[in-house]
Design a protein around this motif. Structure first.
Motif, mmCIF file in Angstrom:
data_model
loop_
_atom_site.group_PDB
_atom_site.id
_atom_site.type_symbol
_atom_site.label_atom_id
_atom_site.label_comp_id
_atom_site.label_asym_id
_atom_site.label_seq_id
_atom_site.Cartn_x
_atom_site.Cartn_y
_atom_site.Cartn_z
ATOM 1 N N ILE A 1 0.826 -1.198 0.000
ATOM 2 C CA ILE A 1 0.000 0.000 0.000
ATOM 3 C C ILE A 1 0.867 1.256 0.000
ATOM 4 O O ILE A 1 0.667 2.174 -0.792
ATOM 5 C CB ILE A 1 -0.937 0.003 1.223
ATOM 6 N N ILE A 2 1.843 1.308 0.886
ATOM 7 C CA ILE A 2 2.620 2.537 1.058
ATOM 8 C C ILE A 2 3.648 2.696 -0.061
ATOM 9 O O ILE A 2 3.622 3.662 -0.807
ATOM 10 C CB ILE A 2 3.291 2.557 2.437
ATOM 11 N N LEU A 3 4.552 1.750 -0.181
ATOM 12 C CA LEU A 3 5.566 1.800 -1.241
ATOM 13 C C LEU A 3 5.552 0.474 -1.980
ATOM 14 O O LEU A 3 5.744 -0.575 -1.380
ATOM 15 C CB LEU A 3 6.964 2.017 -0.656
ATOM 16 N N GLY A 4 5.332 0.523 -3.257
ATOM 17 C CA GLY A 4 5.354 -0.697 -4.037
ATOM 18 C C GLY A 4 6.771 -1.201 -4.209
ATOM 19 O O GLY A 4 7.740 -0.464 -4.078
ATOM 20 N N ARG A 5 6.883 -2.476 -4.516
ATOM 21 C CA ARG A 5 8.213 -3.053 -4.709
ATOM 22 C C ARG A 5 8.645 -3.024 -6.162
ATOM 23 O O ARG A 5 9.706 -3.515 -6.500
ATOM 24 C CB ARG A 5 8.235 -4.478 -4.186
ATOM 25 N N ALA A 6 7.825 -2.462 -7.006
ATOM 26 C CA ALA A 6 8.188 -2.413 -8.424
ATOM 27 C C ALA A 6 9.475 -1.624 -8.618
ATOM 28 O O ALA A 6 10.310 -1.988 -9.450
ATOM 29 C CB ALA A 6 7.051 -1.802 -9.231
ATOM 30 N N TRP A 7 9.668 -0.551 -7.853
ATOM 31 C CA TRP A 7 10.887 0.233 -8.002
ATOM 32 C C TRP A 7 12.091 -0.577 -7.568
ATOM 33 O O TRP A 7 13.183 -0.449 -8.134
ATOM 34 C CB TRP A 7 10.804 1.541 -7.213
ATOM 35 N N GLU A 8 11.944 -1.464 -6.565
ATOM 36 C CA GLU A 8 13.054 -2.318 -6.146
ATOM 37 C C GLU A 8 13.454 -3.260 -7.272
ATOM 38 O O GLU A 8 14.641 -3.442 -7.543
ATOM 39 C CB GLU A 8 12.669 -3.137 -4.915
ATOM 40 N N GLU A 9 12.456 -3.852 -7.893
ATOM 41 C CA GLU A 9 12.726 -4.774 -8.993
ATOM 42 C C GLU A 9 13.432 -4.068 -10.144
ATOM 43 O O GLU A 9 14.390 -4.591 -10.713
ATOM 44 C CB GLU A 9 11.427 -5.411 -9.490
ATOM 45 N N ARG A 10 12.954 -2.880 -10.496
ATOM 46 C CA ARG A 10 13.589 -2.119 -11.585
ATOM 47 C C ARG A 10 15.034 -1.775 -11.228
ATOM 48 O O ARG A 10 15.935 -1.872 -12.070
ATOM 49 C CB ARG A 10 12.801 -0.851 -11.867
ATOM 50 N N LYS A 11 15.275 -1.366 -9.999
ATOM 51 C CA LYS A 11 16.626 -0.986 -9.575
ATOM 52 C C LYS A 11 17.560 -2.198 -9.586
ATOM 53 O O LYS A 11 18.715 -2.099 -10.009
ATOM 54 C CB LYS A 11 16.580 -0.357 -8.178
ATOM 55 N N ILE A 12 17.069 -3.345 -9.126
ATOM 56 C CA ILE A 12 17.886 -4.561 -9.141
ATOM 57 C C ILE A 12 18.268 -4.924 -10.563
ATOM 58 O O ILE A 12 19.438 -5.216 -10.851
ATOM 59 C CB ILE A 12 17.133 -5.723 -8.450
ATOM 60 N N LYS A 13 17.300 -4.888 -11.486
ATOM 61 C CA LYS A 13 17.593 -5.203 -12.885
ATOM 62 C C LYS A 13 18.586 -4.211 -13.476
ATOM 63 O O LYS A 13 19.493 -4.570 -14.213
ATOM 64 C CB LYS A 13 16.306 -5.225 -13.708
ATOM 65 N N GLU A 14 18.410 -2.931 -13.131
ATOM 66 C CA GLU A 14 19.318 -1.896 -13.635
ATOM 67 C C GLU A 14 20.738 -2.152 -13.158
ATOM 68 O O GLU A 14 21.688 -2.096 -13.942
ATOM 69 C CB GLU A 14 18.834 -0.525 -13.147
ATOM 70 N N LEU A 15 20.909 -2.452 -11.878
ATOM 71 C CA LEU A 15 22.245 -2.697 -11.337
ATOM 72 C C LEU A 15 22.854 -3.979 -11.903
ATOM 73 O O LEU A 15 24.058 -4.038 -12.159
ATOM 74 C CB LEU A 15 22.193 -2.753 -9.811
ATOM 75 N N MET A 16 22.029 -4.995 -12.107
ATOM 76 C CA MET A 16 22.547 -6.237 -12.693
ATOM 77 C C MET A 16 22.985 -6.008 -14.131
ATOM 78 O O MET A 16 24.014 -6.540 -14.564
ATOM 79 C CB MET A 16 21.487 -7.332 -12.614
ATOM 80 N N ASP A 17 22.235 -5.208 -14.878
ATOM 81 C CA ASP A 17 22.630 -4.906 -16.252
ATOM 82 C C ASP A 17 23.935 -4.121 -16.293
ATOM 83 O O ASP A 17 24.779 -4.355 -17.153
ATOM 84 C CB ASP A 17 21.527 -4.134 -16.970
ATOM 85 N N LYS A 18 24.111 -3.194 -15.367
ATOM 86 C CA LYS A 18 25.362 -2.434 -15.316
ATOM 87 C C LYS A 18 26.538 -3.357 -15.061
ATOM 88 O O LYS A 18 27.595 -3.221 -15.675
ATOM 89 C CB LYS A 18 25.310 -1.372 -14.225
ATOM 90 N N GLU A 19 26.382 -4.304 -14.137
ATOM 91 C CA GLU A 19 27.457 -5.249 -13.812
ATOM 92 C C GLU A 19 27.760 -6.156 -15.002
ATOM 93 O O GLU A 19 28.912 -6.526 -15.222
ATOM 94 C CB GLU A 19 27.077 -6.097 -12.595
ATOM 95 N N LYS A 20 26.748 -6.515 -15.764
ATOM 96 C CA LYS A 20 26.921 -7.411 -16.891
ATOM 97 C C LYS A 20 27.812 -6.777 -17.958
ATOM 98 O O LYS A 20 28.606 -7.456 -18.613
ATOM 99 C CB LYS A 20 25.550 -7.750 -17.485
ATOM 100 N N PHE A 21 27.708 -5.463 -18.161
ATOM 101 C CA PHE A 21 28.452 -4.790 -19.212
ATOM 102 C C PHE A 21 29.804 -4.279 -18.758
ATOM 103 O O PHE A 21 30.532 -3.703 -19.551
ATOM 104 C CB PHE A 21 27.614 -3.644 -19.799
ATOM 105 N N LYS A 22 30.171 -4.469 -17.522
ATOM 106 C CA LYS A 22 31.498 -4.014 -17.061
ATOM 107 C C LYS A 22 32.567 -4.994 -17.394
ATOM 108 O O LYS A 22 32.416 -6.135 -17.569
ATOM 109 C CB LYS A 22 31.487 -3.763 -15.543
#
Length: 96
Positions: free
Chosen positions: A75-96
């Protein structure tokens, strides 16, 4: 190799979810044990003033929010932003 990583991620997420559920039930159990004790203490020491309502309501609201977060109703804060951030950080690590 990617399939192994995916299975490892699934295991880590499942383990985290189990820990969240255990935490919720421990919180609920402690609430069910402590609140009646507080009510007993309050009614024995000062029966004219019912202060036990304050911790009962405050902790109860906290348990409700904890339950919503644990079982997927955010209700207060959805976890969708957590999922997006995790994917973003994993993608950054993949291309390093």
């Amino acid at each position: 190799m990617k399939a192994d990583f995916s299975e490892e991620q699934k295991y880590i997420r499942a383990k985290k979810k189990v820990e969240e559920i255990k935490g919720f039930y421990w919180n609920l159990l402690s609430y069910c044990l402590v609140i009646p004790f507080l009510i007993f203490i309050n009614l024995k020491t000062s029966p004219g003033y019912h202060w036990f309502w304050f911790p009962m309501l405050g902790w109860g609201i906290g348990i409700i929010i904890h339950g919503f977060n644990t079982f997927g109703v955010n209700i207060i804060l959805g976890r969708a932003w957590e999922e997006r951030k995790i994917k973003e950080l994993m993608d950054k690590e993949k291309f390093k």
